[in-house]
Scaffold this active site. Sequence first.
Site, PDB file in Angstrom:
ATOM      1  CE  LYS A 145       1.891   5.096 -10.088  1.00 20.17           C
ATOM      2  NZ  LYS A 145       1.601   4.114 -11.379  1.00 20.17           N
TER       3      LYS A 145
HETATM    4  C1  LIG Z   1       0.091   4.834 -11.402  1.00 16.98           C
HETATM    5  C2  LIG Z   1      -0.529   5.636 -12.650  1.00 16.98           C
HETATM    6  C3  LIG Z   1      -1.402   6.567 -12.548  1.00 16.98           C
HETATM    7  C4  LIG Z   1      -2.328   6.746 -11.629  1.00 16.98           C
HETATM    8  O1  LIG Z   1      -1.666   7.216 -10.285  1.00 16.98           O
HETATM    9  P1  LIG Z   1      -2.366   7.290  -8.860  1.00 16.98           P
HETATM   10  O2  LIG Z   1      -1.562   8.107  -8.120  1.00 16.98           O
HETATM   11  O3  LIG Z   1      -2.581   6.097  -8.373  1.00 16.98           O
HETATM   12  O4  LIG Z   1      -3.692   8.036  -9.245  1.00 16.98           O
HETATM   13  C5  LIG Z   1      -1.793   7.288 -13.847  1.00 16.98           C
HETATM   14  N1  LIG Z   1      -0.987   7.128 -14.732  1.00 16.98           N
HETATM   15  C6  LIG Z   1      -0.005   6.218 -14.892  1.00 16.98           C
HETATM   16  C7  LIG Z   1       0.753   5.853 -16.242  1.00 16.98           C
HETATM   17  C8  LIG Z   1       0.269   5.237 -13.724  1.00 16.98           C
HETATM   18  O5  LIG Z   1       1.130   4.482 -13.863  1.00 16.98           O
END
Ligand SMILES: *Cc1c(COP(=O)(O)O)cnc(C)c1O
Length: 381
Positions: free
Chosen positions: A180
């Site tokens: 992210k």
């Molecule tokens: C990355 C992601 C998640 C999960 O996030 P984590 O912090 O790895 O648990 C959930 N929803 C979406 C849309 C994502 O892109």
Amino acid sequence: MIPIAKPYLTEEEAQAAYDTILTGWITQGPKVQEFEEKFAAYTMAKYAVAVSNCTTALHLSMIVAGVGVGDEVICPSMSYIATANAIKYVGATPVFAEVQPETYNLDPVDAERKITDKTKAILVVHQIGLPADIDAFKGLCERYNLKIIEDAACAAGSAYKENKIGFHSELVCFSFHPRKVISTGDGGMITTNREDYYTRLKLLRQHGMSVNDRVRHESNKVIFEDHVEVGYNYRMTDIQAAVGIKQLEKLDWIVSERRKIAAAYNEAFKDIDFILLPIEKEGYFSNYQSYSIYLKKECPLDRNSLMQELLDKGIASRRGIMTSHRETAYRNIQKDINLPISEDLQDNSIILPLYVPMKEEEIAYVVDTFLNILVPKAIIL
Ligand SMILES: *Cc1c(COP(=O)(O)O)cnc(C)c1O
């Protein structure tokens, strides 16, 4: 080799983690509180609650929204699978709705079509950083008396109608995974404007404990905790929070750098008529967590061959966003599932490298390679 992504981390984040370790307070404590206050201020939400990742943020949000066994929650299939998993954790059923082809975001019309007597909530995803039409979903939820939960895993720093994501609704969940735009290794955050949700989220993330470690530590009176309900260990550590505070300071800059790179790609590819570029309508502000291109039927090369040719030239790419209903864990969950747009987008989209800092030469190399692979083939056809 040009990677698909890399986190922007500096000596400052390393120093913050180092300093925190030496304070002796390493799990949830003062740094977590500071990170929460700064994140709430940044998003202009009333409260923020830090947790271990976005998946646990979504799980706790389901619980406080009152979603439980037998309920249905409408969400896109085309999302990272954690979106659907969080619904399953509380014994509810994800009901997959279609996305809009030009934005990859949940289609309010199809979402409305999928509402039944059992529907309890809509889980809206801001896919790869582009906000979904929050007002449309808020309106829908008001009309049908449903809860809205935002999966903003990818959307820290994005904005919708002048306000940062995190501001608009009762439960907004963020991720700080390295994929992210800002990262704490792993990590998550929930923003909320409701005090009752805030209080309960803080309980649930730490075993349902009525007094947290920091309060007990700082108290000059002996106090005992009660465990008021069955909770979880979904804590963020102070080491992560210290890194997060530094990352948050850089977030707007990182987003502006990402947007420059996306603009460079848009400009370079604007005349190719067999692809569709990302679009950002008036009122929508993307952090470009990913840069995804859709290859139309007329594209002279199929998506997987394009990915291989890019890789042969040292450029990593990724397939389009996954569809949960085609994963083994979710096959057969819904009868007569019909999501042609989602499937087509997954099969015919490609995500190109985008990270900060990305050198001019690296951007130019991706652009030239992409054009050199596709354009001569188009001319021959
Ligand atoms: C990355 C992601 C998640 C999960 O996030 P984590 O912090 O790895 O648990 C959930 N929803 C979406 C849309 C994502 O892109």
